[in-house]
Motif scaffolding. Structure first.
Motif, PDB file in Angstrom:
ATOM      1  N   ILE A 160       0.866  -1.172   0.000  1.00  0.00           N
ATOM      2  CA  ILE A 160       0.000   0.000   0.000  1.00  0.00           C
ATOM      3  C   ILE A 160       0.907   1.228   0.000  1.00  0.00           C
ATOM      4  O   ILE A 160       1.709   1.417   0.912  1.00  0.00           O
ATOM      5  N   ILE A 161       0.782   2.060  -1.006  1.00  0.00           N
ATOM      6  CA  ILE A 161       1.683   3.198  -1.172  1.00  0.00           C
ATOM      7  C   ILE A 161       1.597   4.136   0.025  1.00  0.00           C
ATOM      8  O   ILE A 161       0.531   4.509   0.475  1.00  0.00           O
ATOM      9  N   GLY A 162       2.774   4.503   0.533  1.00  0.00           N
ATOM     10  CA  GLY A 162       2.858   5.402   1.665  1.00  0.00           C
ATOM     11  C   GLY A 162       2.760   4.711   3.007  1.00  0.00           C
ATOM     12  O   GLY A 162       2.968   5.336   4.047  1.00  0.00           O
ATOM     13  N   LEU A 163       2.473   3.393   3.012  1.00  0.00           N
ATOM     14  CA  LEU A 163       2.340   2.661   4.274  1.00  0.00           C
ATOM     15  C   LEU A 163       3.284   1.458   4.277  1.00  0.00           C
ATOM     16  O   LEU A 163       4.308   1.472   4.943  1.00  0.00           O
ATOM     17  N   GLY A 164       2.922   0.416   3.541  1.00  0.00           N
ATOM     18  CA  GLY A 164       3.750  -0.799   3.517  1.00  0.00           C
ATOM     19  C   GLY A 164       4.329  -1.081   2.152  1.00  0.00           C
ATOM     20  O   GLY A 164       4.386  -2.231   1.716  1.00  0.00           O
ATOM     21  N   ASP A 165       4.768  -0.025   1.449  1.00  0.00           N
ATOM     22  CA  ASP A 165       5.234  -0.196   0.066  1.00  0.00           C
ATOM     23  C   ASP A 165       6.727  -0.503  -0.046  1.00  0.00           C
ATOM     24  O   ASP A 165       7.300  -0.454  -1.134  1.00  0.00           O
ATOM     25  N   SER A 166       7.379  -0.797   1.093  1.00  0.00           N
ATOM     26  CA  SER A 166       8.807  -1.154   1.112  1.00  0.00           C
ATOM     27  C   SER A 166       9.719  -0.014   0.680  1.00  0.00           C
ATOM     28  O   SER A 166      10.894  -0.242   0.380  1.00  0.00           O
ATOM     29  N   SER A 167       9.210   1.230   0.656  1.00  0.00           N
ATOM     30  CA  SER A 167      10.043   2.358   0.246  1.00  0.00           C
ATOM     31  C   SER A 167      11.133   2.670   1.264  1.00  0.00           C
ATOM     32  O   SER A 167      12.097   3.370   0.956  1.00  0.00           O
ATOM     33  N   VAL A 168      10.992   2.147   2.504  1.00  0.00           N
ATOM     34  CA  VAL A 168      12.030   2.373   3.511  1.00  0.00           C
ATOM     35  C   VAL A 168      13.346   1.720   3.113  1.00  0.00           C
ATOM     36  O   VAL A 168      14.400   2.060   3.653  1.00  0.00           O
ATOM     37  N   TRP A 169      13.290   0.765   2.177  1.00  0.00           N
ATOM     38  CA  TRP A 169      14.516   0.100   1.734  1.00  0.00           C
ATOM     39  C   TRP A 169      15.212   0.866   0.617  1.00  0.00           C
ATOM     40  O   TRP A 169      16.308   0.502   0.203  1.00  0.00           O
ATOM     41  N   LYS A 170      14.580   1.920   0.111  1.00  0.00           N
ATOM     42  CA  LYS A 170      15.156   2.638  -1.024  1.00  0.00           C
ATOM     43  C   LYS A 170      16.147   3.703  -0.570  1.00  0.00           C
ATOM     44  O   LYS A 170      15.890   4.440   0.377  1.00  0.00           O
ATOM     45  N   VAL A 171      17.267   3.778  -1.258  1.00  0.00           N
ATOM     46  CA  VAL A 171      18.264   4.828  -1.039  1.00  0.00           C
ATOM     47  C   VAL A 171      18.629   5.382  -2.422  1.00  0.00           C
ATOM     48  O   VAL A 171      19.646   5.006  -3.006  1.00  0.00           O
ATOM     49  N   PRO A 172      17.798   6.269  -2.984  1.00  0.00           N
ATOM     50  CA  PRO A 172      17.987   6.724  -4.368  1.00  0.00           C
ATOM     51  C   PRO A 172      19.314   7.418  -4.624  1.00  0.00           C
ATOM     52  O   PRO A 172      19.750   7.510  -5.777  1.00  0.00           O
ATOM     53  N   SER A 173      19.968   7.905  -3.572  1.00  0.00           N
ATOM     54  CA  SER A 173      21.232   8.610  -3.764  1.00  0.00           C
ATOM     55  C   SER A 173      22.386   7.670  -4.123  1.00  0.00           C
ATOM     56  O   SER A 173      23.438   8.115  -4.592  1.00  0.00           O
ATOM     57  N   LEU A 174      22.197   6.373  -3.907  1.00  0.00           N
ATOM     58  CA  LEU A 174      23.253   5.405  -4.202  1.00  0.00           C
ATOM     59  C   LEU A 174      23.078   4.829  -5.603  1.00  0.00           C
ATOM     60  O   LEU A 174      21.961   4.635  -6.079  1.00  0.00           O
ATOM     61  N   SER A 175      24.197   4.529  -6.235  1.00  0.00           N
ATOM     62  CA  SER A 175      24.149   3.861  -7.536  1.00  0.00           C
ATOM     63  C   SER A 175      23.721   2.411  -7.339  1.00  0.00           C
ATOM     64  O   SER A 175      23.761   1.877  -6.230  1.00  0.00           O
ATOM     65  N   ARG A 176      23.341   1.766  -8.420  1.00  0.00           N
ATOM     66  CA  ARG A 176      22.841   0.401  -8.314  1.00  0.00           C
ATOM     67  C   ARG A 176      23.903  -0.559  -7.794  1.00  0.00           C
ATOM     68  O   ARG A 176      23.611  -1.474  -7.019  1.00  0.00           O
ATOM     69  N   THR A 177      25.162  -0.372  -8.217  1.00  0.00           N
ATOM     70  CA  THR A 177      26.232  -1.266  -7.763  1.00  0.00           C
ATOM     71  C   THR A 177      26.489  -1.101  -6.273  1.00  0.00           C
ATOM     72  O   THR A 177      26.617  -2.083  -5.534  1.00  0.00           O
ATOM     73  N   LEU A 178      26.562   0.143  -5.829  1.00  0.00           N
ATOM     74  CA  LEU A 178      26.781   0.404  -4.409  1.00  0.00           C
ATOM     75  C   LEU A 178      25.630  -0.132  -3.573  1.00  0.00           C
ATOM     76  O   LEU A 178      25.842  -0.771  -2.541  1.00  0.00           O
ATOM     77  N   TYR A 179      24.396   0.124  -4.021  1.00  0.00           N
ATOM     78  CA  TYR A 179      23.244  -0.289  -3.234  1.00  0.00           C
ATOM     79  C   TYR A 179      23.121  -1.802  -3.153  1.00  0.00           C
ATOM     80  O   TYR A 179      22.868  -2.356  -2.078  1.00  0.00           O
ATOM     81  N   LEU A 180      23.286  -2.479  -4.265  1.00  0.00           N
ATOM     82  CA  LEU A 180      23.031  -3.919  -4.310  1.00  0.00           C
ATOM     83  C   LEU A 180      24.169  -4.764  -3.742  1.00  0.00           C
ATOM     84  O   LEU A 180      23.924  -5.866  -3.248  1.00  0.00           O
ATOM     85  N   PHE A 181      25.402  -4.245  -3.770  1.00  0.00           N
ATOM     86  CA  PHE A 181      26.528  -5.109  -3.412  1.00  0.00           C
ATOM     87  C   PHE A 181      27.464  -4.555  -2.338  1.00  0.00           C
ATOM     88  O   PHE A 181      28.214  -5.325  -1.743  1.00  0.00           O
ATOM     89  N   VAL A 182      27.427  -3.261  -2.062  1.00  0.00           N
ATOM     90  CA  VAL A 182      28.373  -2.677  -1.107  1.00  0.00           C
ATOM     91  C   VAL A 182      27.671  -2.136   0.138  1.00  0.00           C
ATOM     92  O   VAL A 182      28.045  -2.487   1.269  1.00  0.00           O
ATOM     93  N   ALA A 183      26.667  -1.294  -0.045  1.00  0.00           N
ATOM     94  CA  ALA A 183      25.984  -0.657   1.082  1.00  0.00           C
ATOM     95  C   ALA A 183      25.424  -1.645   2.110  1.00  0.00           C
ATOM     96  O   ALA A 183      25.450  -1.358   3.315  1.00  0.00           O
TER      97      ALA A 183
END
Length: 409
Positions: A201-224
């Protein structure tokens, strides 16, 4: 469990328009696809829920009677749809009643006990001067830590380790705070009362807390993800800030107890003479499964249909469209548990079940959903990883599109 780890790390951006497209599913799915730029996933999503950019018209489905039909027929169809969850629940409850305590809780309790029993050997191996035995100790402690802090905390948060509420609360505090270095109250609030109650449900349980848009895909998926052991207690302290003094003191003491216990054992049993080497060993063992932990949390929800809080579908449609199973994986099945890997759909439909019971009811649930022509979504781990790597901007930076299950609202 630790769904608040990355809260607040969102990118700023602009609004967007959402052209509507309809896919051939039953019930019909109306998806409002996002256009253009980066935006704040959570805040923009809430704005879109309250002010949709397009008008959504009802599309006839198999439940409708062509050019109108009679009201009684449509009423029967709605009643049938509303009773599907009840019917499936009865099937699962009958299977649970027929199961022994060993099947309901014993198997998972023994796996957790085995993880704790491995710790003494791990500490002894870490004290070896031989590189091979030292690496074996690191591996053993890393696996044991993952079982205790992922599988254990998850089951404890759902009260799946005991039928007693008092013992359930005790195990939640023990596993989440002492072992997992997080706040039990914040964990239950974020996971049970938000993620499970408002899945996708958008704004409630949409898993957006896992998003870090400032990181690149490589950093987010494998380093962070390797920083999760450091971030976790810091987020826990932020979550209990401003709460009651008793809760704050309990959380701080329990987290400190868990961290210091491992440090003391490394210095006094394993023989680490340097503080830095002991802390580095703790970080390596605790971060060993952080990468798949983050992957699992995003793979099974993000990229699937997301719903408006004002037009959410019935529970059975919400969970079957918004949850995905990964295939059996011997290592992750043991460390994370079936309910987080290959039985995630079953877990969201029946969150009170233990890992072993989720696995037992899986054939019943999959057969029922297939017979009722409801989605039972499954995908391979590497397939999801490839999808997220190729479509990182769309899935992890842009605000998610709103999906309408037209015909069942």
């Amino acid at each position: 469990m630790k769904e608040d780890l990355c809260r607040g790390l969102e990118a700023s951006g602009r609004g967007r328009a959402y052209p509507a497209t309809i896919t051939n599913e039953s019930p019909a799915v109306l998806t409002l696809e996002p256009m253009v730029q980066r935006s704040q996933p959570a805040s923009l999503a809430r704005c879109l829920v309250s002010e949709p950019a397009v008008s959504m018209q009802r599309v006839p489905t198999q439940q409708d009677d062509g050019a109108g039909g009679d009201a009684e027929g449509r009423g029967d169809s709605v009643a049938e749809k509303e009773s599907m969850m009840m019917e499936l629940t009865r099937l699962v409850q009958n299977l649970v009643k027929e199961s022994s305590w060993w099947e309901r809780r014993g198997v998972d309790c023994c796996i957790l006990a085995a993880a704790f029993l491995c710790l003494p050997l791990a500490f002894l191996l870490l004290g070896s001067s031989r590189l091979l035995w030292l690496l074996a100790g690191v591996l053993l402690m890393g696996v044991a830590h993952a079982v205790i802090t992922v599988k254990g905390t998850h089951l404890a948060s759902h009260g799946a380790l005991s039928e007693s509420q008092a013992w359930g609360k005790f195990w939640a505090i023990f596993f989440i705070e002492i072992c997992g270095s997080f706040s039990a109250q914040a964990g239950v609030q974020g996971h049970i009362k938000m993620h499970h109650a408002h899945t996708n449900i958008i704004g409630l349980g949409d898993s957006s807390v896992w998003k870090v848009p400032s990181l690149s895909r490589t950093l987010y998926l494998f380093v962070a993800p390797l920083a999760v052991p450091i971030i976790t207690p810091l987020v826990a302290l932020a979550q209990v800030k401003g709460r009651s003094l008793a809760l704050l003191v309990r959380t701080v003491l329990n987290i400190t107890l868990g961290l210091y216990s491992q440090y003391w054992l490394l210095t006094n049993i394993s023989g680490f003479r340097s503080t830095h080497s002991a802390l580095f060993c703790m970080l390596v063992c605790r971060a060993m499964f952080s990468v798949p932990f983050i992957h699992v949390n995003i793979f099974q929800h993000i990229g699937l249909p997301m719903f408006s809080s004002t037009r959410r579908p019935k529970r059975i449609h919400q969970m079957t469209h918004g949850v995905l199973n990964l295939p059996r994986n011997l290592l992750l099945d043991w460390t994370f548990g079936h309910s987080l890997i290959n039985c995630h759909v079953e877990h969201h439909l029946f969150p009170f079940l233990s890992d072993n019971m989720c696995l037992k009811v899986k054939p019943v649930v999959s057969k029922y959903l297939t017979e009722k022509q409801l989605p039972y979504q499954e995908d391979r781990y590497l397939s999801r990883l490839h999808l997220f790597f190729q479509r990182y901007q769309e899935l992890m930076v842009f605000a998610p599109p709103i999906t309408e299950l037209v015909g069942v609202q």
